[in-house]
Design an enzyme around this catalytic site. Structure first.
Site, PDB file in Angstrom:
ATOM      1  N   GLU A 192     -14.359   3.181   4.439  1.00 16.79           N
ATOM      2  CA  GLU A 192     -14.798   1.869   3.967  1.00 16.79           C
ATOM      3  C   GLU A 192     -15.928   1.335   4.839  1.00 16.79           C
ATOM      4  OE1 GLU A 192     -11.803  -1.218   3.920  1.00 16.79           O
ATOM      5  OE2 GLU A 192     -12.758  -2.206   2.221  1.00 16.79           O
ATOM      6  N   GLU A 239      -1.288  -0.613   1.741  1.00  5.84           N
ATOM      7  CA  GLU A 239      -2.610  -0.091   1.381  1.00  5.84           C
ATOM      8  C   GLU A 239      -3.180   0.582   2.627  1.00  5.84           C
ATOM      9  OE1 GLU A 239      -5.412  -3.082  -0.106  1.00  5.84           O
ATOM     10  OE2 GLU A 239      -7.070  -2.049   0.878  1.00  5.84           O
TER      11      GLU A 239
END
Ligand SMILES: *[C@@H]1O[C@H](CO)[C@@H](O)[C@H](O)[C@H]1NC(C)=O
Ligand SMILES: *[C@@H]1O[C@H](CO)[C@@H](O)[C@H](O)[C@H]1NC(C)=O
Ligand SMILES: *[C@@H]1O[C@H](CO)[C@@H](O)[C@H](O)[C@H]1NC(C)=O
Ligand SMILES: CC(=O)N[C@H]1CO[C@H](CO)[C@@H](O)[C@@H]1O
Length: 332
Positions: free
Chosen positions: A147, A142
């Site tokens: 974020e 991932e």
């Protein structure tokens, strides 16, 4: 002062141009997909499963998202938002929101996202990331590109992998290493994160400057690199192809492939995800919520989400384009 900066910027541009004469990085990549406006509707699926990170959200399907205007499309914009009109009822999974997943997956590639607004505010936890199409997670890896949570102002880019992937503390990047193990089975799946130097790389300050460009290079020979460049700084650089300037500069976050993390063992073809969860394991953890000024508005993240729809007016993604490039291959 302004003039001086402009001259310095120009001087460094000239250097770039000279060094680059032999091989402009853009010449090593081909544009294969350009998603603008309506393209997103045909190339992504709307996920409706429970949020795996335990957020207070109800991810809705495409038809509902379009009907409730939680997804809005025009010729040149793609908008995704959390509901900002209703209180959350007791029986609901959470506040309506959107999570989308690309139908295509990519091996080595360069992803260029042009965005003018990202979700901001208390309880928000937006992310733009990629993950293995094959999985199951964490197999194939991932890569979190954008974020952050709550009122944060710096982006955090991270990898999450199977065991035996760690990053050096010091490496060729502008950002600050926050943690070095990418292994999801240690440090409560914190991942190996890099905090970006620019205040305007995330949230309110990002939106105040009209956003900018996030670029991620996923390369089996070089590893993973992420750059952020504001719209303003691009204008100052004037006229140069964005891609070349970026690829020739030091990334904000760099995750090399080497003996401590062999890219080929941890990464494969990735699909692209955009989501907007609220609260959940990070934004809503008691210690994180209590440590932010958001705690002055409500004692828990969940009660804040349930009772204050008007607080989510700025909780939206506004995307101008997503361009995907793959390495240029000479025809033989
Ligand atoms: C839907 O969202 C778009 C983008 O934010 C906005 O411009 C438009 O006015 C909204 N439409 C309605 C009916 O609220
Ligand atoms: C991680 O590395 C150790 C030591 O080299 C090895 O014994 C172990 O099998 C590796 N684990 C995985 C999942 O590759
Ligand atoms: C967070 O704040 C709430 C309400 O003030 C309190 O009940 C809780 O114990 C705090 N939790 C932590 C981990 O600080
Ligand atoms: C996988 C997929 O559905 N790709 C589509 C993306 O959108 C373009 C046009 O917008 C289609 O041509 C592709 O087939």
């Amino acid at each position: 002062m302004y003039t001086r900066c402009a001259i310095l910027a120009f001087a460094s541009l000239v250097t770039v141009a000279v060094n680059a004469q032999s091989l402009l990085p853009s010449l090593t990549y081909d544009l294969i997909v350009s998603h603008v406006g309506y393209d997103f509707l045909g190339n992504f699926s709307w996920e409706t499963a429970d949020d795996p990170t335990n957020g207070c959200v109800n991810y809705v399907d495409k038809a509902t998202a379009l009907k409730e205007n939680l997804t809005f499309v025009s010729d040149n914009k793609f908008v995704m938002r959390a509901d900002d009109t209703k209180k959350v009822t007791k029986s609901a999974r959470g506040r309506d929101s959107v999570r989308i997943h690309s139908l295509d997956a990519y091996d080595d590639a360069l992803f260029v996202l042009d965005i003018s607004h990202m979700p901001e505010g208390c309880a928000t936890w937006p992310a733009w990331w990629t993950l293995s199409e094959k999985g199951p997670w964490p197999y194939g890896g991932e890569i979190d590109i954008i974020e952050g949570v709550n009122l944060g102002q710096r982006n955090l880019a991270s990898l999450h992998t199977t065991p035996n992937c760690s990053m050096p503390n010091v490496r060729s990047q502008k950002g600050t290493t926050k943690s070095t193990s990418c292994d999801t089975s240690v440090n409560s799946n914190q991942g190996c994160g890099v905090s970006f130097p620019a205040q305007d790389s995330y949230g309110t300050s990002f939106n105040a400057v009209g956003g900018g460009f996030y670029i991620m290079e996923k390369s089996s020979t070089k590893g993973v690199s992420v750059w952020f460049i504001t719209r303003d700084s691009l204008l100052l650089l004037g006229g140069q192809p964005l891609l070349d300037l970026v690829l020739l500069s030091t990334p904000d976050a760099y995750f090399p492939t080497d003996k401590n993390c062999d890219y080929s063992k941890h990464f494969d073809a990735h699909s692209i995800v955009f989501d907007l969860t609220l609260c959940g394991d990070w934004a809503g953890s008691e210690s994180v919520w209590n440590a932010s000024t958001c705690a002055e508005k409500a004692s828990t993240c969940k009660s804040f989400v349930d009772n204050n729809p008007h607080e989510f007016i700025e909780a939206y993604w506004e995307i101008n384009s997503l361009k995907i490039y793959t390495p240029y291959v000479l025809l033989r």
